[in-house]
Design a protein around this motif. Sequence first.
Motif, PDB file in Angstrom:
ATOM      1  N   LYS A 127      -4.936  -8.629   1.689  1.00 36.15           N
ATOM      2  CA  LYS A 127      -5.871  -9.083   0.591  1.00 36.15           C
ATOM      3  C   LYS A 127      -5.147 -10.023  -0.310  1.00 36.15           C
ATOM      4  N   SER A 140       1.592   6.831   8.495  1.00 36.79           N
ATOM      5  CA  SER A 140       0.704   6.350   9.039  1.00 36.79           C
ATOM      6  C   SER A 140      -0.545   5.733   7.700  1.00 36.79           C
ATOM      7  N   ALA A 141      -0.902   6.509   7.155  1.00 35.92           N
ATOM      8  CA  ALA A 141      -1.933   6.198   5.805  1.00 35.92           C
ATOM      9  C   ALA A 141      -1.490   5.129   5.052  1.00 35.92           C
ATOM     10  N   LEU A 142       0.128   5.226   4.922  1.00 32.82           N
ATOM     11  CA  LEU A 142       0.765   4.293   3.957  1.00 32.82           C
ATOM     12  C   LEU A 142       0.831   2.968   4.830  1.00 32.82           C
ATOM     13  N   ARG A 176       1.149  10.782   6.667  1.00 34.24           N
ATOM     14  CA  ARG A 176       1.408  10.147   5.438  1.00 34.24           C
ATOM     15  C   ARG A 176       1.969   8.648   5.782  1.00 34.24           C
ATOM     16  N   SER A 235       9.068  -0.965  -6.355  1.00 33.59           N
ATOM     17  CA  SER A 235       8.382  -1.192  -5.133  1.00 33.59           C
ATOM     18  C   SER A 235       8.759  -2.383  -4.254  1.00 33.59           C
ATOM     19  N   GLN A 282      -1.103   1.841   6.791  1.00 34.88           N
ATOM     20  CA  GLN A 282      -2.472   1.125   6.892  1.00 34.88           C
ATOM     21  C   GLN A 282      -3.026   0.466   5.656  1.00 34.88           C
ATOM     22  N   ASP A 283      -2.690   1.466   4.552  1.00 35.47           N
ATOM     23  CA  ASP A 283      -3.068   0.882   3.211  1.00 35.47           C
ATOM     24  C   ASP A 283      -2.305  -0.557   2.820  1.00 35.47           C
ATOM     25  N   LEU A 284      -0.811  -0.487   3.262  1.00 36.61           N
ATOM     26  CA  LEU A 284       0.097  -1.602   2.950  1.00 36.61           C
ATOM     27  C   LEU A 284      -0.456  -2.595   3.405  1.00 36.61           C
ATOM     28  N   ARG A 285      -0.965  -2.536   4.877  1.00 32.27           N
ATOM     29  CA  ARG A 285      -1.156  -3.682   5.627  1.00 32.27           C
ATOM     30  C   ARG A 285      -2.522  -4.341   5.075  1.00 32.27           C
ATOM     31  N   ALA A 286      -3.297  -3.458   4.784  1.00 27.76           N
ATOM     32  CA  ALA A 286      -4.710  -3.906   4.073  1.00 27.76           C
ATOM     33  C   ALA A 286      -4.227  -4.775   2.890  1.00 27.76           C
ATOM     34  N   LEU A 287      -3.584  -4.073   1.963  1.00 25.86           N
ATOM     35  CA  LEU A 287      -3.405  -4.755   0.635  1.00 25.86           C
ATOM     36  C   LEU A 287      -2.633  -6.010   0.589  1.00 25.86           C
TER      37      LEU A 287
END
Length: 150
Positions: A26, A14-16, A12, A140, A18-23
């Motif tokens: 952007k 790791s997925a967070l 979880r 957040s 990855q999502d955070l880096r991508a977001l």
Amino acid sequence: MNTASKDHHSTRASALAQDLRALLSKLKRRLREQGGMGDLTPSQVSVLLRLETDGPATAASLARAEGMRPQSMGSVITALEAAGLVSGAPDPNDGRQTLLSLTDACRTWAQEKRAAKQDWLTRTIEARLSLQEQDELAASVELLKRLVGD
């Protein structure tokens, strides 16, 4: 905590990440678009930020700080001088050296770009998020500050 639970938490996290880096990438791109950095390269922007943060510097010290060859830094500085964003003056401690600093025009330009980014982000938050969502976003942001040690 058992092994399966640790694996789930690690997956979880790791997925967070990855999502955070991508977001964040952007968001950074969108802010850059709003700030209209024009034709500046990432190296040029980095040098301007360094001069703004650390104050006047020689080309050699900028090259070291940026991990660049002095010749490469020379072309960056030449472009910034041609754009009227930096200027050089003799180093009072060593007249053979030139201290580079931001011009007043650059400082004004940077303030305008930051204001444009701030305005876009403020308007976007107001338009797309309810008051409750804005509260959640504020929470957040506090978590993100903890991640980076602020």
